[in-house]
Design a protein around this motif. Structure first.
Motif, PDB file in Angstrom:
ATOM      1  N   LEU A   1      12.387  10.105 -25.592  1.00  0.00           N
ATOM      2  CA  LEU A   1      13.682  10.028 -26.268  1.00  0.00           C
ATOM      3  C   LEU A   1      13.534  10.303 -27.766  1.00  0.00           C
ATOM      4  O   LEU A   1      14.360  11.000 -28.369  1.00  0.00           O
ATOM      5  N   ILE A   2      12.474   9.748 -28.354  1.00  0.00           N
ATOM      6  CA  ILE A   2      12.232   9.951 -29.781  1.00  0.00           C
ATOM      7  C   ILE A   2      11.952  11.422 -30.064  1.00  0.00           C
ATOM      8  O   ILE A   2      12.520  12.021 -30.987  1.00  0.00           O
ATOM      9  N   GLU A   3      11.084  12.030 -29.267  1.00  0.00           N
ATOM     10  CA  GLU A   3      10.741  13.445 -29.455  1.00  0.00           C
ATOM     11  C   GLU A   3      11.962  14.343 -29.315  1.00  0.00           C
ATOM     12  O   GLU A   3      12.064  15.381 -29.977  1.00  0.00           O
ATOM     13  N   ALA A   4      12.916  13.932 -28.473  1.00  0.00           N
ATOM     14  CA  ALA A   4      14.122  14.736 -28.246  1.00  0.00           C
ATOM     15  C   ALA A   4      15.174  14.523 -29.337  1.00  0.00           C
ATOM     16  O   ALA A   4      16.243  15.146 -29.290  1.00  0.00           O
ATOM     17  N   GLY A   5      14.886  13.648 -30.292  1.00  0.00           N
ATOM     18  CA  GLY A   5      15.837  13.416 -31.378  1.00  0.00           C
ATOM     19  C   GLY A   5      17.047  12.588 -30.973  1.00  0.00           C
ATOM     20  O   GLY A   5      18.106  12.686 -31.590  1.00  0.00           O
ATOM     21  N   ARG A   6      16.874  11.760 -29.956  1.00  0.00           N
ATOM     22  CA  ARG A   6      17.998  10.967 -29.446  1.00  0.00           C
ATOM     23  C   ARG A   6      18.029   9.548 -30.001  1.00  0.00           C
ATOM     24  O   ARG A   6      18.891   8.756 -29.640  1.00  0.00           O
TER      25      ARG A   6
ATOM     26  N   GLN B   1       8.861   2.750 -30.231  1.00  0.00           N
ATOM     27  CA  GLN B   1       8.874   2.872 -28.778  1.00  0.00           C
ATOM     28  C   GLN B   1       8.664   1.517 -28.093  1.00  0.00           C
ATOM     29  O   GLN B   1       9.227   1.244 -27.027  1.00  0.00           O
ATOM     30  N   LYS B   2       7.894   0.635 -28.722  1.00  0.00           N
ATOM     31  CA  LYS B   2       7.678  -0.694 -28.167  1.00  0.00           C
ATOM     32  C   LYS B   2       8.950  -1.528 -28.261  1.00  0.00           C
ATOM     33  O   LYS B   2       9.301  -2.259 -27.325  1.00  0.00           O
ATOM     34  N   VAL B   3       9.658  -1.407 -29.381  1.00  0.00           N
ATOM     35  CA  VAL B   3      10.909  -2.146 -29.564  1.00  0.00           C
ATOM     36  C   VAL B   3      11.941  -1.702 -28.532  1.00  0.00           C
ATOM     37  O   VAL B   3      12.643  -2.528 -27.934  1.00  0.00           O
ATOM     38  N   LEU B   4      12.035  -0.399 -28.301  1.00  0.00           N
ATOM     39  CA  LEU B   4      12.987   0.110 -27.315  1.00  0.00           C
ATOM     40  C   LEU B   4      12.630  -0.372 -25.908  1.00  0.00           C
ATOM     41  O   LEU B   4      13.514  -0.710 -25.116  1.00  0.00           O
ATOM     42  N   ALA B   5      11.336  -0.414 -25.609  1.00  0.00           N
ATOM     43  CA  ALA B   5      10.906  -0.883 -24.287  1.00  0.00           C
ATOM     44  C   ALA B   5      11.244  -2.355 -24.101  1.00  0.00           C
ATOM     45  O   ALA B   5      11.722  -2.768 -23.039  1.00  0.00           O
ATOM     46  N   LYS B   6      11.017  -3.169 -25.135  1.00  0.00           N
ATOM     47  CA  LYS B   6      11.323  -4.605 -25.048  1.00  0.00           C
ATOM     48  C   LYS B   6      12.815  -4.847 -24.888  1.00  0.00           C
ATOM     49  O   LYS B   6      13.229  -5.831 -24.279  1.00  0.00           O
ATOM     50  N   ALA B   7      13.635  -3.952 -25.457  1.00  0.00           N
ATOM     51  CA  ALA B   7      15.091  -4.085 -25.347  1.00  0.00           C
ATOM     52  C   ALA B   7      15.610  -3.613 -23.996  1.00  0.00           C
ATOM     53  O   ALA B   7      16.803  -3.735 -23.714  1.00  0.00           O
ATOM     54  N   GLY B   8      14.713  -3.079 -23.163  1.00  0.00           N
ATOM     55  CA  GLY B   8      15.116  -2.649 -21.833  1.00  0.00           C
ATOM     56  C   GLY B   8      15.733  -1.264 -21.787  1.00  0.00           C
ATOM     57  O   GLY B   8      16.314  -0.872 -20.773  1.00  0.00           O
ATOM     58  N   VAL B   9      15.603  -0.484 -22.867  1.00  0.00           N
ATOM     59  CA  VAL B   9      16.180   0.857 -22.904  1.00  0.00           C
ATOM     60  C   VAL B   9      15.408   1.793 -21.978  1.00  0.00           C
ATOM     61  O   VAL B   9      15.991   2.582 -21.230  1.00  0.00           O
ATOM     62  N   ALA B  10      14.095   1.731 -22.058  1.00  0.00           N
ATOM     63  CA  ALA B  10      13.243   2.599 -21.248  1.00  0.00           C
ATOM     64  C   ALA B  10      11.809   2.093 -21.350  1.00  0.00           C
ATOM     65  O   ALA B  10      11.509   1.213 -22.154  1.00  0.00           O
ATOM     66  N   SER B  11      10.931   2.673 -20.523  1.00  0.00           N
ATOM     67  CA  SER B  11       9.509   2.374 -20.664  1.00  0.00           C
ATOM     68  C   SER B  11       9.021   2.960 -21.989  1.00  0.00           C
ATOM     69  O   SER B  11       9.701   3.780 -22.608  1.00  0.00           O
ATOM     70  N   ARG B  12       7.832   2.535 -22.422  1.00  0.00           N
ATOM     71  CA  ARG B  12       7.316   3.073 -23.688  1.00  0.00           C
ATOM     72  C   ARG B  12       7.174   4.593 -23.637  1.00  0.00           C
ATOM     73  O   ARG B  12       7.502   5.284 -24.600  1.00  0.00           O
ATOM     74  N   ARG B  13       6.667   5.084 -22.530  1.00  0.00           N
ATOM     75  CA  ARG B  13       6.489   6.537 -22.412  1.00  0.00           C
ATOM     76  C   ARG B  13       7.830   7.254 -22.465  1.00  0.00           C
ATOM     77  O   ARG B  13       7.977   8.274 -23.148  1.00  0.00           O
ATOM     78  N   HIS B  14       8.816   6.742 -21.732  1.00  0.00           N
ATOM     79  CA  HIS B  14      10.141   7.368 -21.759  1.00  0.00           C
ATOM     80  C   HIS B  14      10.768   7.232 -23.134  1.00  0.00           C
ATOM     81  O   HIS B  14      11.470   8.140 -23.600  1.00  0.00           O
ATOM     82  N   ALA B  15      10.516   6.109 -23.817  1.00  0.00           N
ATOM     83  CA  ALA B  15      11.033   5.928 -25.172  1.00  0.00           C
ATOM     84  C   ALA B  15      10.455   6.990 -26.108  1.00  0.00           C
ATOM     85  O   ALA B  15      11.154   7.506 -26.989  1.00  0.00           O
ATOM     86  N   GLU B  16       9.176   7.335 -25.919  1.00  0.00           N
ATOM     87  CA  GLU B  16       8.558   8.381 -26.727  1.00  0.00           C
ATOM     88  C   GLU B  16       9.237   9.726 -26.473  1.00  0.00           C
ATOM     89  O   GLU B  16       9.423  10.520 -27.400  1.00  0.00           O
TER      90      GLU B  16
END
Length: 311
Positions: A91-96, A74-89
């Motif tokens: 996305l992960i929970e949704a299997g995306r 989730q931290k890597v996705l946030a650093k890449a500008g995909v989403a905030s850490r919370r939103h990245a979590e």
């Protein structure tokens, strides 16, 4: 004072200091806990091995040892500008989210951004901070090399002045000295090799100023294919943009990468090239960049290039 009697009725002897022994052994209760932890680790490793999923066990160790290599997904996705850490979590929970082709739904998975391939909704995300991607509007008369043994002006001279990358960049494909326009520069060898490989048929668009007033016959000739000394060549798209005073401006799109292919095709068709500019590679466009201008690719452009070459 009479010493206390033992159970057999005899007085208990007084112990001397020299008779006292200090044990360094840890209490049995603590030893049992440690043994239980070792057993749990061995069991976890065994299960991971049986499932062929060593990364699951590695991640469980990582969460216990913060110094372990890798970063939380989730931290890597946030650093890449995909989403905030919370939103990245979320996305992960949704299997995306996929890591190296495997869907990840568990929080806390650690990844190596410089090695692992991460996708969100099937689209690859650039998380490798060591990779750099630029486009250059190569001026006319500039050699498409990073260094020229003859001392002629080359792309490498411009890059050293304008890009402080700390790493060696190289050009994707070539433009001859007289051809201007879009040139991709990167240190991502895998992407560069695929963009140049004929297998992926990456399209390139050119604007050519030619001698002669072109008509629909030229369009048909180029689209049907024209014989050259190294085989037949044809364009995917041809348009006569303008005609004026014995000159024509032609837009061509093709996926071939043979040397001087556009100049040779137009010359064989009877319209010698006077000026040639490459304006587009797949969806990456030169736009209004001035000759000598350089800029970084945006995320949409990079994602598009990943997709066209199957990365």
């Amino acid at each position: 004072m009479t010493p206390p009697a033992r159970r057999d009725g005899t007085p208990e002897k007084k112990k001397r200091d020299s008779d006292m022994l200090i044990s360094n052994a840890k209490p049995a209760r603590r030893q049992n806990v440690k043994r239980s932890q070792r057993e749990k680790k061995a069991t976890a490793q065994s299960i991971a091995n049986d499932l062929g999923a060593d990364w699951l066990y590695e991640d469980s160790k990582s969460t216990q040892n913060p110094s372990t290599e890798g970063e939380r997904l989730q931290k890597v996705l946030a650093k890449a500008g995909v989403a905030s850490r919370r939103h990245a979590e979320v996305l992960i929970e949704a299997g995306r989210v996929e890591v190296n082709g495997e869907v990840v739904k568990r929080q806390g998975v650690r990844v190596n951004p410089n090695v692992d391939i991460i996708r969100v909704d099937g689209v690859r995300v650039n998380v490798n901070e060591e990779h750099e991607y630029f486009i250059l509007n190569k001026p006319r008369g500039m050699q498409s090399t990073m260094q020229d043994d003859m001392g002629r002006p080359c792309v490498g001279d411009m890059v050293s002045e304008k890009v402080a990358s700390g790493q060696r960049l190289f050009h994707v494909g070539r433009l001859d000295a007289d051809t201007e326009g879009l040139l991709i520069l990167t240190n991502d060898g895998e992407l560069a090799n695929r963009l140049m490989h004929p297998k992926y048929e990456v399209s390139k668009t050119y604007l050519a100023t030619v001698l002669g007033e072109a008509d629909n016959r030229l369009i048909r000739t180029l689209k049907e294919g024209i014989e050259l000394d190294d085989g037949k060549a044809k364009a995917d798209f041809v348009q006569v943009v303008d005609k004026n005073q014995g000159m024509s401006l032609i837009r061509l799109e093709l996926h071939e990468g043979r040397k001087h292919i556009v100049r040779r095709m137009l010359k064989a068709a009877g319209y010698p090239v006077q000026r040639l500019v490459r304006t587009k590679i797949h969806t990456v466009q030169l736009g209004d960049m001035k000759p000598g201008g350089i800029r970084a690719l945006n995320s949409a452009e990079l994602t598009s290039l990943y997709k066209v070459v199957g990365m």
